[in-house]
Enzyme design. Sequence first.
Site, PDB file in Angstrom:
ATOM      1  N   GLU A 142       0.828  -1.207   0.000  1.00 15.65           N
ATOM      2  CA  GLU A 142       0.000   0.000   0.000  1.00 15.65           C
ATOM      3  C   GLU A 142       0.862   1.257   0.000  1.00 15.65           C
ATOM      4  OE1 GLU A 142      -3.112   2.438   2.811  1.00 15.65           O
ATOM      5  OE2 GLU A 142      -3.077   0.246   3.021  1.00 15.65           O
ATOM      6  N   ASN A 241      -2.694  -5.057   9.013  1.00 21.46           N
ATOM      7  CA  ASN A 241      -3.794  -4.897   9.962  1.00 21.46           C
ATOM      8  C   ASN A 241      -3.820  -6.029  10.988  1.00 21.46           C
ATOM      9  OD1 ASN A 241      -6.361  -6.790   9.387  1.00 21.46           O
ATOM     10  ND2 ASN A 241      -5.361  -6.360   7.430  1.00 21.46           N
TER      11      ASN A 241
END
Length: 324
Positions: A142, A241
Amino acid sequence: MNAPLQTSARTDRRPALTLLIAAPRGFCAGVDRAIEIVERALERYGAPVYVRHEIVHNRYVVDNLKAKGAVFVEELDAVPDGAPVVFSAHGVPKAVPAEAERRGLDYLDATCPLVSKVHRQAERQIEAGRHIVFIGHKGHPEVIGTMGQVPEGTMTLVETLEDVETLGFSQDEPLAYLTQTTLSVEDTRNIVTALRERYPQIVGPRAEDICYATSNRQAAVRAVAPSSDLVLVIGAPNSSNSLRLVEVAERCGTDARLIQRASDIRPEWLDGVGTIGLTAGASAPETLVREVVDRLAQWRAVEEHTLVTAEEKMVFKLPRQLAD
C-alpha cells in the site's frame, strides 16, 4: 455495547474454556470486493486470470483462487500479452496501469476504494504545492502504491516518532500528511500529534485515513483482550492490519499470538488459560475462525461468547467492466 450477543456451550469432562470472539472481525468490504473481482474475472474471461501481487494478504484465500485458475505474479512482465490481469487491493503505483495500457492488457483495478481515496488526496496535496509526509510501513504494497501516485521526491515516509524528529523541513515549508489505511490507531495519533507540534503549518485530511475496518477491529480487540488470558489473531505475517491487532492485545497486557491456520495452535498454549480472545484480520475468512474453534474444542469444552462493538454495513461497487 460490548455485551455478549451469541452464546453456545458444551459441557463434558474436558476442562472448560471460555472463548471471547471479537466482532467485527475478518473480511472487510474492500477485501470482499477484491476477491469478487478475481472470481468474476475468471467467470468472464476463463482461466487463467493473472493477479499482480497477492490479491489480499491471506494464503488460504490466495490458494483458493489459484485452484480456480488465478495466477499470481509480482510484476506485469510475467503477464503474457493479451491476458487479463487484476491489480491487488493494496493499490499500485501509477506506472503499473500505464504499462498495462501500453501493452494493451485488459486490466481490472481491485484497489480498495479507501486506499484510492488516499491516492486522490496525495495528488491534490501535490497540486496545491505541498510536500507530503506519509505515515506508513516501508516496503508495504500500500505504501509503495501510494508513494507511486506522485512525482519522486515529493513524499517522505515516516514510520515512528523518531523519524519525525529527524525531518529537516523548515517551519514555513508547505506540508501535508497522509497515512496508510491499516496502521495502529494509537501509534498514528501520536505521530500526527508530533508532526503538528513540530510543523504547525502541516495540513491533514478532513477525515482519518485509517480505514473503518482497521479501527473497528482494533476496538473489538481492546474489548476482549482485558478479559482474556490469551488472544489469538488469525492473519498473515505480512498483513499489516493483523499485526496491529496483536500489538493492540499486547498493549492491553494480554499475551497474543498471530496464527495463519488452526494447525498453528499448540496444546501447550492452553496451559493455565481459562479464557481466549479470538479475532481475525481483514483478509481472513470466517471459515478460518470456525476452524480455530473446532481445534480448541478438541482439547477443551468451549463456551463461545461473541462480543459486538460495532456493526459494519459498508459495501463497495465493482468496476464497471464487471457490473451486472
